[in-house]
Design a protein around this motif. Structure first.
Motif, mmCIF file in Angstrom:
data_model
loop_
_atom_site.group_PDB
_atom_site.id
_atom_site.type_symbol
_atom_site.label_atom_id
_atom_site.label_comp_id
_atom_site.label_asym_id
_atom_site.label_seq_id
_atom_site.Cartn_x
_atom_site.Cartn_y
_atom_site.Cartn_z
ATOM 1 N N GLU A 21 0.834 -1.193 0.000
ATOM 2 C CA GLU A 21 0.000 0.000 0.000
ATOM 3 C C GLU A 21 0.873 1.249 0.000
ATOM 4 N N GLY A 22 0.576 2.205 -0.873
ATOM 5 C CA GLY A 22 1.288 3.472 -0.896
ATOM 6 C C GLY A 22 2.511 3.513 -1.785
ATOM 7 N N THR A 23 2.903 2.415 -2.417
ATOM 8 C CA THR A 23 4.102 2.432 -3.259
ATOM 9 C C THR A 23 3.773 2.532 -4.739
ATOM 10 N N ARG A 24 2.517 2.528 -5.095
ATOM 11 C CA ARG A 24 2.130 2.522 -6.507
ATOM 12 C C ARG A 24 2.684 3.741 -7.255
ATOM 13 N N ASP A 25 2.635 4.939 -6.632
ATOM 14 C CA ASP A 25 3.141 6.141 -7.296
ATOM 15 C C ASP A 25 4.642 6.064 -7.529
ATOM 16 N N THR A 26 5.399 5.646 -6.532
ATOM 17 C CA THR A 26 6.845 5.560 -6.705
ATOM 18 C C THR A 26 7.197 4.427 -7.659
ATOM 19 N N ASP A 27 6.434 3.353 -7.615
ATOM 20 C CA ASP A 27 6.676 2.258 -8.552
ATOM 21 C C ASP A 27 6.404 2.695 -9.980
ATOM 22 N N SER A 28 5.399 3.523 -10.195
ATOM 23 C CA SER A 28 5.069 3.927 -11.558
ATOM 24 C C SER A 28 6.193 4.753 -12.180
ATOM 25 N N ALA A 29 6.888 5.551 -11.372
ATOM 26 C CA ALA A 29 8.030 6.312 -11.895
ATOM 27 C C ALA A 29 9.155 5.371 -12.308
ATOM 28 N N ALA A 30 9.415 4.353 -11.485
ATOM 29 C CA ALA A 30 10.456 3.375 -11.807
ATOM 30 C C ALA A 30 10.057 2.567 -13.036
ATOM 31 N N VAL A 31 8.794 2.181 -13.113
ATOM 32 C CA VAL A 31 8.309 1.425 -14.274
ATOM 33 C C VAL A 31 8.463 2.258 -15.538
ATOM 34 N N ALA A 32 8.119 3.547 -15.480
ATOM 35 C CA ALA A 32 8.258 4.421 -16.655
ATOM 36 C C ALA A 32 9.721 4.534 -17.078
ATOM 37 N N LEU A 33 10.617 4.657 -16.104
ATOM 38 C CA LEU A 33 12.049 4.758 -16.419
ATOM 39 C C LEU A 33 12.538 3.490 -17.103
ATOM 40 N N PHE A 34 12.276 2.336 -16.489
ATOM 41 C CA PHE A 34 12.782 1.092 -17.066
ATOM 42 C C PHE A 34 12.078 0.741 -18.367
ATOM 43 N N HIS A 35 10.806 1.103 -18.499
ATOM 44 C CA HIS A 35 10.114 0.899 -19.776
ATOM 45 C C HIS A 35 10.777 1.726 -20.868
ATOM 46 N N SER A 36 11.168 2.953 -20.536
ATOM 47 C CA SER A 36 11.791 3.811 -21.546
ATOM 48 C C SER A 36 13.113 3.238 -22.039
ATOM 49 N N LEU A 37 13.753 2.414 -21.238
ATOM 50 C CA LEU A 37 15.033 1.812 -21.611
ATOM 51 C C LEU A 37 14.876 0.404 -22.177
ATOM 52 N N SER A 38 13.632 -0.059 -22.322
ATOM 53 C CA SER A 38 13.399 -1.466 -22.682
ATOM 54 C C SER A 38 13.287 -1.732 -24.173
ATOM 55 N N ASP A 39 13.530 -0.754 -24.993
ATOM 56 C CA ASP A 39 13.393 -0.942 -26.432
ATOM 57 C C ASP A 39 14.732 -0.659 -27.121
ATOM 58 N N PRO A 40 15.158 -1.521 -28.035
ATOM 59 C CA PRO A 40 16.448 -1.299 -28.717
ATOM 60 C C PRO A 40 16.511 0.036 -29.462
ATOM 61 N N ALA A 41 15.411 0.463 -30.042
ATOM 62 C CA ALA A 41 15.418 1.745 -30.762
ATOM 63 C C ALA A 41 15.613 2.909 -29.790
ATOM 64 N N ARG A 42 14.986 2.836 -28.615
ATOM 65 C CA ARG A 42 15.165 3.914 -27.636
ATOM 66 C C ARG A 42 16.592 3.931 -27.101
ATOM 67 N N LEU A 43 17.188 2.757 -26.903
ATOM 68 C CA LEU A 43 18.592 2.733 -26.497
ATOM 69 C C LEU A 43 19.482 3.330 -27.587
ATOM 70 N N ALA A 44 19.164 3.055 -28.839
ATOM 71 C CA ALA A 44 19.931 3.633 -29.949
ATOM 72 C C ALA A 44 19.773 5.155 -29.974
ATOM 73 N N ILE A 45 18.568 5.636 -29.714
ATOM 74 C CA ILE A 45 18.336 7.083 -29.669
ATOM 75 C C ILE A 45 19.163 7.702 -28.551
ATOM 76 N N ILE A 46 19.198 7.052 -27.393
ATOM 77 C CA ILE A 46 19.993 7.566 -26.272
ATOM 78 C C ILE A 46 21.459 7.635 -26.660
ATOM 79 N N ARG A 47 21.961 6.598 -27.317
ATOM 80 C CA ARG A 47 23.377 6.613 -27.738
ATOM 81 C C ARG A 47 23.637 7.753 -28.725
ATOM 82 N N LEU A 48 22.728 7.965 -29.669
ATOM 83 C CA LEU A 48 22.911 9.052 -30.634
ATOM 84 C C LEU A 48 22.855 10.414 -29.951
ATOM 85 N N LEU A 49 21.927 10.574 -29.020
ATOM 86 C CA LEU A 49 21.821 11.843 -28.314
ATOM 87 C C LEU A 49 22.987 12.072 -27.360
ATOM 88 N N SER A 50 23.726 11.014 -27.035
ATOM 89 C CA SER A 50 24.895 11.181 -26.168
ATOM 90 C C SER A 50 25.966 12.031 -26.845
#
Length: 154
Positions: A21-50
């Motif tokens: 109880e009460g961790t859903r909000d903090t978990d959703s931020a972590a889920v959004a972060l790890f979801h954003s890193l879970s796709d090969p194209a997004r990782l490629a975009i991050i490397r290019l933007l580096s």
């Protein structure tokens, strides 16, 4: 409920027992972060933007993806707070916003390497300096992955 390889869940949703109880909000931020890193194209975009900011048209040319696909990936990265956009004339440029991302990617490399899947996620010019280990090599510390001491684990 903590799952160990080889065990099966008795509940339909294996994570149902892990919700607190009460961790859903903090978990959703972590889920959004790890979801954003879970796709090969997004990782490629991050490397290019580096290497510096880019427009969608630059990214589509470098990745060979459709404009709508790249825009969708950028929206995902923006929602996780990793990328920001700023207009310049008639174009919009995208840039990475979190230098802490390099530490996270370097840590992920370490975890994956320890699990037997060596990968390179963090561009070399952004790789954080690793501090010297607190314990000299060869010293057995319970649970220490760096030194290979796994004493006491079951």
């Amino acid at each position: 409920m903590t799952m160990i390889r080889g065990e099966s869940a008795t509940e339909p949703d294996a994570l149902a027992g892990a919700r607190v109880e009460g961790t859903r909000d903090t978990d959703s931020a972590a889920v959004a972060l790890f979801h954003s890193l879970s796709d090969p194209a997004r990782l490629a975009i991050i490397r290019l933007l580096s290497d510096g900011e880019r427009r969608v048209v630059d990214l589509t040319g470098e990745l060979g993806l459709a404009q709508s696909t790249v825009s969708g990936h950028l929206a995902c990265l923006r929602s996780a707070g990793l990328v920001d956009a700023h207009p310049h004339g008639r174009s919009t440029y995208y840039a990475l916003t979190r230098p802490e991302l390099w530490e996270l990617l370097a840590a992920a490399e370490t975890v994956l390497d320890a699990a037997g899947s060596a990968v390179t996620l963090c561009p070399e010019h952004h790789r954080p300096q690793r501090p010297e280990p607190l314990v000299p090599c060869g010293v057995a510390v319970r649970g220490c992955l760096l030194h290979g001491a796994h004493h006491g684990r079951h």
